[in-house]
Motif scaffolding. Structure first.
Motif, PDB file in Angstrom:
ATOM      1  N   ALA A 271       0.842  -1.205   0.000  1.00 32.37           N
ATOM      2  CA  ALA A 271       0.000   0.000   0.000  1.00 32.37           C
ATOM      3  C   ALA A 271       0.874   1.251   0.000  1.00 32.37           C
ATOM      4  N   ARG A 272       0.678   2.091  -0.996  1.00 32.13           N
ATOM      5  CA  ARG A 272       1.369   3.370  -1.072  1.00 32.13           C
ATOM      6  C   ARG A 272       0.336   4.480  -1.276  1.00 32.13           C
ATOM      7  N   ASP A 273       0.217   5.355  -0.302  1.00 31.46           N
ATOM      8  CA  ASP A 273      -0.724   6.476  -0.351  1.00 31.46           C
ATOM      9  C   ASP A 273      -2.142   5.982  -0.650  1.00 31.46           C
ATOM     10  N   GLU A 274      -2.613   5.069   0.191  1.00 30.56           N
ATOM     11  CA  GLU A 274      -3.936   4.466  -0.006  1.00 30.56           C
ATOM     12  C   GLU A 274      -4.907   4.795   1.119  1.00 30.56           C
ATOM     13  N   ALA A 275      -4.651   5.852   1.860  1.00 29.07           N
ATOM     14  CA  ALA A 275      -5.513   6.194   2.992  1.00 29.07           C
ATOM     15  C   ALA A 275      -6.957   6.433   2.550  1.00 29.07           C
ATOM     16  N   ALA A 276      -7.152   6.943   1.338  1.00 32.93           N
ATOM     17  CA  ALA A 276      -8.500   7.277   0.882  1.00 32.93           C
ATOM     18  C   ALA A 276      -9.348   6.039   0.596  1.00 32.93           C
ATOM     19  N   VAL A 277      -8.719   4.947   0.149  1.00 32.49           N
ATOM     20  CA  VAL A 277      -9.500   3.763  -0.233  1.00 32.49           C
ATOM     21  C   VAL A 277      -9.531   2.696   0.854  1.00 32.49           C
ATOM     22  N   LEU A 278      -8.606   2.730   1.799  1.00 31.75           N
ATOM     23  CA  LEU A 278      -8.551   1.679   2.820  1.00 31.75           C
ATOM     24  C   LEU A 278      -9.854   1.526   3.611  1.00 31.75           C
ATOM     25  N   PRO A 279     -10.556   2.609   3.982  1.00 28.49           N
ATOM     26  CA  PRO A 279     -11.815   2.406   4.718  1.00 28.49           C
ATOM     27  C   PRO A 279     -12.848   1.595   3.950  1.00 28.49           C
ATOM     28  N   ASP A 280     -12.737   1.544   2.621  1.00 29.86           N
ATOM     29  CA  ASP A 280     -13.687   0.776   1.819  1.00 29.86           C
ATOM     30  C   ASP A 280     -13.187  -0.619   1.475  1.00 29.86           C
TER      31      ASP A 280
ATOM     32  N   VAL B  15       1.887  -3.676   4.038  1.00 29.81           N
ATOM     33  CA  VAL B  15       3.220  -3.090   3.910  1.00 29.81           C
ATOM     34  C   VAL B  15       3.061  -1.656   3.419  1.00 29.81           C
ATOM     35  N   ASP B  16       3.361  -0.718   4.287  1.00 33.67           N
ATOM     36  CA  ASP B  16       3.260   0.700   3.959  1.00 33.67           C
ATOM     37  C   ASP B  16       4.496   1.104   3.153  1.00 33.67           C
ATOM     38  N   ASP B  17       4.284   1.290   1.851  1.00 30.66           N
ATOM     39  CA  ASP B  17       5.385   1.532   0.920  1.00 30.66           C
ATOM     40  C   ASP B  17       5.692   3.032   0.811  1.00 30.66           C
ATOM     41  N   GLY B  18       6.236   3.595   1.893  1.00 34.75           N
ATOM     42  CA  GLY B  18       6.669   4.991   1.873  1.00 34.75           C
ATOM     43  C   GLY B  18       5.541   5.988   1.669  1.00 34.75           C
ATOM     44  N   SER B  19       4.393   5.722   2.252  1.00 39.60           N
ATOM     45  CA  SER B  19       3.247   6.618   2.066  1.00 39.60           C
ATOM     46  C   SER B  19       3.467   7.963   2.748  1.00 39.60           C
ATOM     47  N   SER B  20       2.837   8.982   2.178  1.00 43.24           N
ATOM     48  CA  SER B  20       2.899  10.325   2.761  1.00 43.24           C
ATOM     49  C   SER B  20       1.542  10.793   3.253  1.00 43.24           C
TER      50      SER B  20
ATOM     51  N   LEU C  99      -3.754  -8.037  12.200  1.00 42.56           N
ATOM     52  CA  LEU C  99      -3.140  -7.160  11.205  1.00 42.56           C
ATOM     53  C   LEU C  99      -1.788  -6.675  11.701  1.00 42.56           C
ATOM     54  N   THR C 100      -0.768  -6.799  10.859  1.00 44.26           N
ATOM     55  CA  THR C 100       0.555  -6.231  11.115  1.00 44.26           C
ATOM     56  C   THR C 100       0.825  -5.188  10.042  1.00 44.26           C
ATOM     57  N   VAL C 101       1.226  -3.996  10.463  1.00 48.16           N
ATOM     58  CA  VAL C 101       1.578  -2.924   9.536  1.00 48.16           C
ATOM     59  C   VAL C 101       3.068  -2.661   9.673  1.00 48.16           C
ATOM     60  N   ASP C 102       3.784  -2.715   8.563  1.00 43.66           N
ATOM     61  CA  ASP C 102       5.224  -2.500   8.600  1.00 43.66           C
ATOM     62  C   ASP C 102       5.631  -1.775   7.325  1.00 43.66           C
ATOM     63  N   SER C 103       6.876  -1.286   7.291  1.00 44.52           N
ATOM     64  CA  SER C 103       7.370  -0.569   6.123  1.00 44.52           C
ATOM     65  C   SER C 103       8.788  -1.020   5.814  1.00 44.52           C
ATOM     66  N   PRO C 104       9.100  -1.244   4.524  1.00 45.84           N
ATOM     67  CA  PRO C 104      10.431  -1.725   4.168  1.00 45.84           C
ATOM     68  C   PRO C 104      11.421  -0.628   3.828  1.00 45.84           C
ATOM     69  N   GLY C 105      10.975   0.620   3.801  1.00 48.51           N
ATOM     70  CA  GLY C 105      11.862   1.683   3.339  1.00 48.51           C
ATOM     71  C   GLY C 105      11.880   1.751   1.822  1.00 48.51           C
ATOM     72  N   GLU C 106      12.636   2.683   1.268  1.00 49.35           N
ATOM     73  CA  GLU C 106      12.671   2.878  -0.169  1.00 49.35           C
ATOM     74  C   GLU C 106      13.313   1.682  -0.882  1.00 49.35           C
TER      75      GLU C 106
ATOM     76  N   THR D  53      10.974  -2.444  -8.478  1.00 49.98           N
ATOM     77  CA  THR D  53       9.823  -1.556  -8.444  1.00 49.98           C
ATOM     78  C   THR D  53       9.345  -1.477  -6.993  1.00 49.98           C
ATOM     79  N   GLY D  54       8.731  -0.349  -6.655  1.00 45.77           N
ATOM     80  CA  GLY D  54       8.318  -0.155  -5.264  1.00 45.77           C
ATOM     81  C   GLY D  54       7.331  -1.185  -4.778  1.00 45.77           C
ATOM     82  N   LYS D  55       6.348  -1.530  -5.622  1.00 42.19           N
ATOM     83  CA  LYS D  55       5.333  -2.493  -5.199  1.00 42.19           C
ATOM     84  C   LYS D  55       5.950  -3.857  -4.915  1.00 42.19           C
TER      85      LYS D  55
END
Length: 391
Positions: free
Chosen positions: A50-59, A78-83, A102-109, A115-117
């Motif tokens: 997930a990268r910058d998906e705050a708008a769609v995650l509630p759905d 996996v939070d892919d460098g979201s802002s 649910l586990t939320v983690d981030s791998p960094g750049e 590719t980021g995904k």
């Protein structure tokens, strides 16, 4: 017969071949294969890049949390460098809705060559391996699943002995541009990768839909997923090819209870979605691009043009051949419109939609040669071996 009539006859011949010899791609009755529930439900880990998906995650995310799965299942987002606070939104939704862990983690750049995904997917699979699951569900952050989605996927994979089971999520169709472009997107995909051929072990055709891929962990390790496809912009097709080449048995079909909640309200939104990877689909080959443009023109643009030219010039053969080709084209598109619950009068407009896709493909090539390459969520991949650039 004049030259235009001969070209139109070639277009009609192409449509008759597509109708009968291209795996009946136009049929939309291919759903999850027959299945029986296993005696012992295997463990499953769900990986959500997930990268910058705050708008769609509630759905979407609550539908994963609410999965009615008899075995052990766990979600790794996996939070892919979201802002935009994607990780925080995911944690808040899990706390509010409960359900699967649910586990939320981030791998960094991502490092050069990734590719980021796929870097995010690699990190998520690494976290999942500690749980020793038999299956991995790779699903995008904009995909909503019915409560029995995971259960039916696992049952189908277990009963059919599949190493990969993928469903083409039903994309959102609300705006006028979505109505025109989205059903055609799936129609063209099925034309390139006939679903019936994908499930045949002896066939070289391989594809998956990245929004919903159930993958055996053993098959992922055998095919070196995702390391073997780390540079792929079209990651779902590349993943399916890698699994099939390593001896895996794969399946792809249309979904009934898996939906994308991502909106594409404007033509510009859909244009970016298609053009970011269209030239990569052609392997960045200008000769393949030329052949594609000529092929699209012959198959989709010649029939309506021939009708107009034939009527204007008084050439009955040209007009008749064009009308026949246009009729076959329209007939093959009707099942997809029914699947998307869209009005059937949109079917004769397929040549216009195909012309838009032609322009999007050419624009994708132009962007590539300008050095911009495929762009998504602020990252640009100018060449297959290029490191991602921040924008």
């Amino acid at each position: 017969m004049d030259v235009v009539a001969w070209i139109t006859a070639a277009s009609l011949a192409a449509w008759l071949w597509l109708l009968l010899c291209q795996g009946f791609f136009w049929r939309t009755d291919l759903r999850l294969p027959p299945r029986t529930e296993p005696a012992n439900w295997p463990d499953v880990c769900v990986v959500v890049p997930a990268r910058d998906e705050a708008a769609v995650l509630p759905d979407s995310l609550p539908s994963l949390l609410a999965q009615d799965y008899p075995g052990r299942a766990e979600i790794f987002l996996v939070d892919d460098g979201s802002s935009d606070g994607t990780g925080e939104v995911a944690r808040a939704l899990a706390e509010r809705h409960g359900g699967l862990p649910l586990t939320v983690d981030s791998p960094g750049e991502p490092p050069a060559g990734w590719t980021g995904k796929l870097w995010a997917v690699r990190h998520g699979i690494g976290l999942a391996r500690a749980r020793g699951p038999e299956f991995l569900l790779l699903t995008d952050a904009d995909i909503a699943h019915e409560p029995d989605s995971l259960r039916t996927l696992v049952a189908a994979a277990d009963a059919g002995g599949f190493d990969l089971v993928s469903q083409m999520a039903r994309l959102r169709v609300a705006s006028i541009w979505e109505r025109l472009v989205v059903p055609a997107f799936v129609y063209f995909f099925a034309q390139l990768y006939p679903f019936r051929w994908i499930a045949r072990r002896e066939s070289r055709t391989a594809a998956a839909a990245g929004g919903c891929v159930l993958l055996r962990t053993a098959a992922a390790e055998r095919a070196r997923i995702p390391d073997a496809i780390r540079q792929a912009v079209i990651d779902d097709v590349s993943l399916a090819r890698a699994v099939k080449r390593s001896g895996g048995h794969i399946w792809l079909g249309l979904a009934e209870h898996v939906d994308s909640v991502r909106p594409y309200p404007r033509l510009a939104d859909l244009w970016r979605m298609v053009s970011r990877s269209a030239y990569a689909q052609l392997r960045h080959n200008p000769l393949v691009l030329l052949g594609t443009v000529l092929g699209l023109a012959l198959v989709y643009l010649v029939p309506p043009a021939a009708v107009c030219v034939g009527l204007a010039a008084g050439s009955a053969p040209t007009a008749l051949l064009g009308a026949l080709a246009w009729t076959v084209m329209t007939g093959t598109y009707l099942p997809m419109l029914r699947y998307y619950r869209q009005p059937l009068w949109l079917a004769p407009l397929l040549p216009f939609t195909a012309f838009l896709y032609l322009l999007m493909t050419v624009d994708s090539a132009v962007q590539h040669y300008r050095g911009r390459g495929a762009a998504w969520k602020g990252r640009t991949y100018a060449r297959p071996d290029a490191a991602p650039e921040q924008r």
